[in-house]
Design a protein around this motif. Structure first.
Motif, PDB file in Angstrom:
ATOM      1  N   THR A  61      49.689  43.100 -88.198  1.00  0.00           N
ATOM      2  CA  THR A  61      49.527  43.582 -89.697  1.00  0.00           C
ATOM      3  C   THR A  61      48.764  45.012 -89.755  1.00  0.00           C
ATOM      4  O   THR A  61      48.049  45.653 -89.690  1.00  0.00           O
ATOM      5  N   ASN A  62      49.443  45.286 -90.926  1.00  0.00           N
ATOM      6  CA  ASN A  62      48.726  46.841 -91.545  1.00  0.00           C
ATOM      7  C   ASN A  62      48.064  46.489 -91.995  1.00  0.00           C
ATOM      8  O   ASN A  62      47.349  46.462 -92.143  1.00  0.00           O
ATOM      9  N   LYS A  63      47.421  47.681 -92.062  1.00  0.00           N
ATOM     10  CA  LYS A  63      45.871  48.357 -92.494  1.00  0.00           C
ATOM     11  C   LYS A  63      45.938  47.507 -94.483  1.00  0.00           C
ATOM     12  O   LYS A  63      44.959  47.889 -94.619  1.00  0.00           O
ATOM     13  N   ASN A  64      47.314  47.832 -94.793  1.00  0.00           N
ATOM     14  CA  ASN A  64      47.643  47.168 -96.326  1.00  0.00           C
ATOM     15  C   ASN A  64      46.961  44.884 -96.246  1.00  0.00           C
ATOM     16  O   ASN A  64      46.956  44.811 -97.365  1.00  0.00           O
ATOM     17  N   GLY A  65      47.401  44.879 -95.441  1.00  0.00           N
ATOM     18  CA  GLY A  65      47.215  43.899 -95.003  1.00  0.00           C
ATOM     19  C   GLY A  65      48.687  42.537 -95.030  1.00  0.00           C
ATOM     20  O   GLY A  65      49.005  41.772 -94.928  1.00  0.00           O
ATOM     21  N   SER A  66      49.588  43.510 -95.136  1.00  0.00           N
ATOM     22  CA  SER A  66      51.397  43.203 -95.081  1.00  0.00           C
ATOM     23  C   SER A  66      51.348  42.837 -93.516  1.00  0.00           C
ATOM     24  O   SER A  66      51.005  43.684 -92.498  1.00  0.00           O
TER      25      SER A  66
END
Length: 121
Positions: A61-66
């Motif tokens: 999970t990246n910092k954008n929540g994806s």
């Protein structure tokens, strides 16, 4: 368990293999030390990878929540160390290609006048 060996035992094993193929030279000790450390780290990572489930890909999970599927960072490290292992093994004459290359360099070494004289006797 592959990681039960110590760094010193890897170094001894490498030197033993080099002596078997007649490529050992004390001048290679720094390279041998580095190679032993790579082998040690590789085996440690493989153990850790296997204990974690041996998944080549993982969800991230990246910092954008994806959430995306990515190559497991442990596996990426293992792949890099495999490349390093082959490189060092080749340099120390522990692969067929590396041994052939070292043997050719030894054969190409210019003979001294004394060697020339002795070979003619």
């Amino acid at each position: 368990m592959a990681n039960s060996k110590t760094l010193v035992s890897y170094k001894r094993q490498i030197i033993k293999m080099m002596k078997q193929v007649e490529t050992y030279n004390k001048a290679f000790d720094v390279t041998i030390d580095t190679f032993a450390k790579i082998v040690f780290d590789y085996n440690k990572l493989v153990d850790e990878f296997e204990k974690s489930g041996a998944e080549i890909t993982v969800e991230h999970t990246n910092k954008n929540g994806s959430t995306n599927i990515i190559k497991n960072p442990l596996y990426q490290s293992i792949e890099k160390l495999r490349t390093d292992l082959i490189t060092y093994a080749r340099e120390l004459g522990l692969t067929p290609a590396g041994l052939k290359k070292l043997n050719q360099k030894i054969e190409e070494k210019p003979k001294s006048a004394l060697d020339d004289l002795l070979s003619k006797m």
